[in-house]
Design an enzyme around this catalytic site. Structure first.
Site, mmCIF file in Angstrom:
data_model
loop_
_atom_site.group_PDB
_atom_site.id
_atom_site.type_symbol
_atom_site.label_atom_id
_atom_site.label_comp_id
_atom_site.label_asym_id
_atom_site.label_seq_id
_atom_site.Cartn_x
_atom_site.Cartn_y
_atom_site.Cartn_z
ATOM 1 N N THR A 42 11.593 0.901 -4.378
ATOM 2 C CA THR A 42 11.649 1.416 -5.743
ATOM 3 C C THR A 42 13.061 1.813 -6.156
ATOM 4 O OG1 THR A 42 11.011 3.352 -7.076
ATOM 5 C CG2 THR A 42 10.989 3.646 -4.718
ATOM 6 N N ALA A 48 0.839 -1.207 0.000
ATOM 7 C CA ALA A 48 0.000 0.000 0.000
ATOM 8 C C ALA A 48 0.871 1.252 0.000
ATOM 9 C CB ALA A 48 -0.904 -0.017 1.230
ATOM 10 N N ARG A 95 9.756 15.357 -19.147
ATOM 11 C CA ARG A 95 8.986 15.355 -17.897
ATOM 12 C C ARG A 95 10.016 15.590 -16.792
ATOM 13 N NH1 ARG A 95 6.030 9.710 -16.414
ATOM 14 N NH2 ARG A 95 8.131 9.203 -15.745
ATOM 15 N N TYR A 123 8.759 11.188 -3.168
ATOM 16 C CA TYR A 123 8.351 9.786 -3.316
ATOM 17 C C TYR A 123 9.523 8.860 -2.966
ATOM 18 C CZ TYR A 123 7.505 5.325 -5.590
ATOM 19 O OH TYR A 123 7.409 3.982 -5.842
HETATM 20 N N1 UDP Z 1 7.052 8.354 -20.820
HETATM 21 C C1 UDP Z 1 6.750 8.928 -22.052
HETATM 22 N N2 UDP Z 1 5.432 9.103 -22.377
HETATM 23 C C2 UDP Z 1 4.416 8.749 -21.544
HETATM 24 C C3 UDP Z 1 4.722 8.159 -20.287
HETATM 25 C C4 UDP Z 1 6.056 7.982 -19.960
HETATM 26 O O1 UDP Z 1 7.633 9.254 -22.849
HETATM 27 O O2 UDP Z 1 3.246 8.942 -21.910
HETATM 28 C C5 UDP Z 1 8.463 8.123 -20.478
HETATM 29 C C6 UDP Z 1 8.885 8.731 -19.154
HETATM 30 O O3 UDP Z 1 9.261 10.080 -19.324
HETATM 31 C C7 UDP Z 1 10.057 7.812 -18.779
HETATM 32 C C8 UDP Z 1 9.637 6.454 -19.341
HETATM 33 O O4 UDP Z 1 8.637 6.735 -20.320
HETATM 34 O O5 UDP Z 1 11.218 8.215 -19.448
HETATM 35 C C9 UDP Z 1 9.051 5.530 -18.300
HETATM 36 O O6 UDP Z 1 8.077 6.254 -17.553
HETATM 37 P P1 UDP Z 1 7.087 5.582 -16.524
HETATM 38 O O7 UDP Z 1 6.211 6.670 -15.958
HETATM 39 O O8 UDP Z 1 6.399 4.431 -17.180
HETATM 40 O O9 UDP Z 1 8.032 4.966 -15.416
HETATM 41 P P2 UDP Z 1 9.177 5.613 -14.469
HETATM 42 O O10 UDP Z 1 10.468 5.241 -15.136
HETATM 43 O O11 UDP Z 1 8.953 7.077 -14.374
HETATM 44 O O12 UDP Z 1 8.991 4.911 -13.182
#
Ligand code: UDP
Length: 326
Positions: free
Chosen positions: A117, A74, A280, A141
Site C-alpha cells: 500500500t 488477505a 478524518r 496498518y
Molecule cells: N473521503 C471523504 N468522504 C468519505 C470518504 C473518504 O471525504 O466519505 C476522503 C478521505 O478523507 C480521503 C479521500 O476521500 O481524503 C480518499 O479516502 P479513501 O478512504 O477512499 O482512501 P484512502 O486515501 O484513505 O486510502
C-alpha cells in the site's frame, strides 16, 4: 501456472482470480471469509475456506495443489481500526504472511506477489512518489504492511524467494460487466460512499476542506481494479529470483475529493449533495504515484479515465444495492 490466491473472496482478490483465469492460470483460493464473500469467487477456481496464518494447513494445500506461486491479498485495510486495535493488524497483516512465507519455504514455492500500500510511505517527502522514497508509515496498518515487505525482501536475500511487492494507491471501479465489485462492511472508501449516498438520496461528507490543495480537499490517485490486478499478472510472469521488484500501482493523476464528487455527478446524472465535515485523522494532503516503473514492465491501463472507473462502480452498485446479499 498453478497459483494460490489468498483473500480471493475479497474486492481486489476476486477480480484477480477472474483475470488470472482469463490469462490461463489455474487458481486455488484461500479465504477465511471474515470479510470476503463466497459469491465473489469465480466458480472455475478451487475454493478453500481457511486462514493464511495456519502454516500446517497452508503447507499441505501448497503441496496438494502443486502451487507454483502465491498472490497474497488477505489483509485488513482500515487505518482507523488499526489505530484502535493494532494487535489485530499485526496478527493478520504481518504474523499471517510470515506463517505463509514459512509454509511456502517448506513446500518449496518460490514466488510471491504481495499486496502492499501507499500507506507505507506515510506523509510523502515528494509527489509523485517513487518506489525508492523512504518508507515511513504513520499508522499500524501501514507499519504491518511495511514489516511484511521487509520479511519478503529478507527471505529473498536469504532463501532466494522471487517476489513482486505492489503498492496500491486508490483502487476503485468494478468488473465492467457489473457482476463483481466492492462490498466492504463498513464501507470507508470515497467512490462507493458517494455512490451509496447518491442511490439513497443522502448527502456525502467531505472529510476536511482546509488541506494544502487548490480546492482544500485531499488529492488521491485512483486506479481501476481490473488494471490493478492485470499489473499483478504481469509482475507475476516477470518474477525473477534475486531481483528487487517493488512497484507503485497508480495512474499518476490526482483528483481532489470535490473533483471525484463532480465526476460521480457526471457519471450518474444525479445531483449528489455534499456536506463539509471535519478532517478524518491521518489523511495526507496529496498522494500521487509515479508509475513509470510498472509501465516499463509493459503495463498500460485499459480504463485510465475517472468516468469509466465510476461508471463501472455505479453499474455494480445499481445491480447490487446490498452487495453480495442482493
Ligand atoms: N473521503 C471523504 N468522504 C468519505 C470518504 C473518504 O471525504 O466519505 C476522503 C478521505 O478523507 C480521503 C479521500 O476521500 O481524503 C480518499 O479516502 P479513501 O478512504 O477512499 O482512501 P484512502 O486515501 O484513505 O486510502
Amino acid at each position: 501456472m498453478n497459483v494460490l490466491v489468498t483473500g480471493g473472496a475479497g474486492y481486489i482478490g476476486s477480480h484477480a482470480v477472474r483475470e488470472l483465469i482469463r490469462a490461463g492460470h489455474t487458481v486455488t483460493v484461500l479465504d477465511n471469509l471474515s470479510t470476503g464473500h463466497r459469491a465473489a469467487v469465480d466458480s472455475r477456481a478451487h475454493f478453500v475456506q481457511g486462514d493464511t496464518g495456519d502454516a500446517v494447513m497452508v503447507e499441505r494445500l501448497l503441496v496438494d495443489r502443486r502451487i507454483e506461486a502465491v498472490l497474497h491479498f488477505a489483509a485488513f485495510i482500515e487505518v482507523g481500526e488499526s489505530v484502535q486495535d493494532p494487535d489485530k493488524y499485526y496478527r493478520n497483516n504481518f504474523a499471517s504472511p510470515l506463517a505463509l512465507l514459512g509454509a511456502m519455504r517448506a513446500a518449496d514455492v518460490r514466488k510471491i506477489v504481495f499486496s502492499s500500500t501507499a500507506a507505507v510511505y506515510g506523509n510523502p517527502v515528494r509527489v509523485p512518489i517513487q518506489e525508492d522514497d523512504v518508507r515511513a508509515p504513520i499508522n499500524p496498518y501501514g507499519r504491518s504492511k511495511m514489516m511484511t515487505e521487509m520479511a519478503i525482501e529478507d527471505a529473498s536475500k536469504a532463501y532466494g524467494l522471487g517476489y513482486a511487492i505492489l503498492r496500491y494507491f486508490n483502487v476503485a471501479g468494478a468488473s465492467p460487466d457489473g457482476t463483481i465489485g466492492e462490498a466492504h462492511e463498513p464501507e470507508s472508501h470515497l467512490i462507493p460512499r458517494i455512490l451509496m449516498a447518491a442511490r439513497e438520496g443522502r448527502a456525502v461528507g467531505i472529510f476536511g476542506t482546509d488541506y494544502a490543495t487548490p480546492d482544500g480537499t485531499c488529492i488521491r490517485d485512483y486506479i481501476h481494479v481490473v488494471d490493478l490486478v492485470n499489473a499483478h499478472i504481469l509482475a507475476l510472469e516477470k518474477i525473477e529470483e534475486g531481483r528487487d521488484a517493488v512497484y507503485n500501482l497508480g495512474s499518476e493523476k490526482g483528483f481532489s475529493v470535490r473533483e471525484v464528487i463532480d465526476a460521480c455527478r457526471a457519471a450518474t446524472g444525479l445531483d449528489i449533495r455534499a456536506e463539509e465535515h471535519p478532517r478524518r485523522p491521518g489523511d495526507p494532503d496529496r498522494l500521487i504515484a509515479s508509475s513509470s516503473r510498472v509501465r516499463a514492465l509493459g503495463w498500460e491501463p485499459q480504463y485510465p479515465d475517472m468516468t469509466t472507473i465510476i461508471s463501472h462502480a455505479w453499474k455494480w452498485h445499481q445491480t447490487h444495492p446490498r452487495g453480495y446479499k442482493s
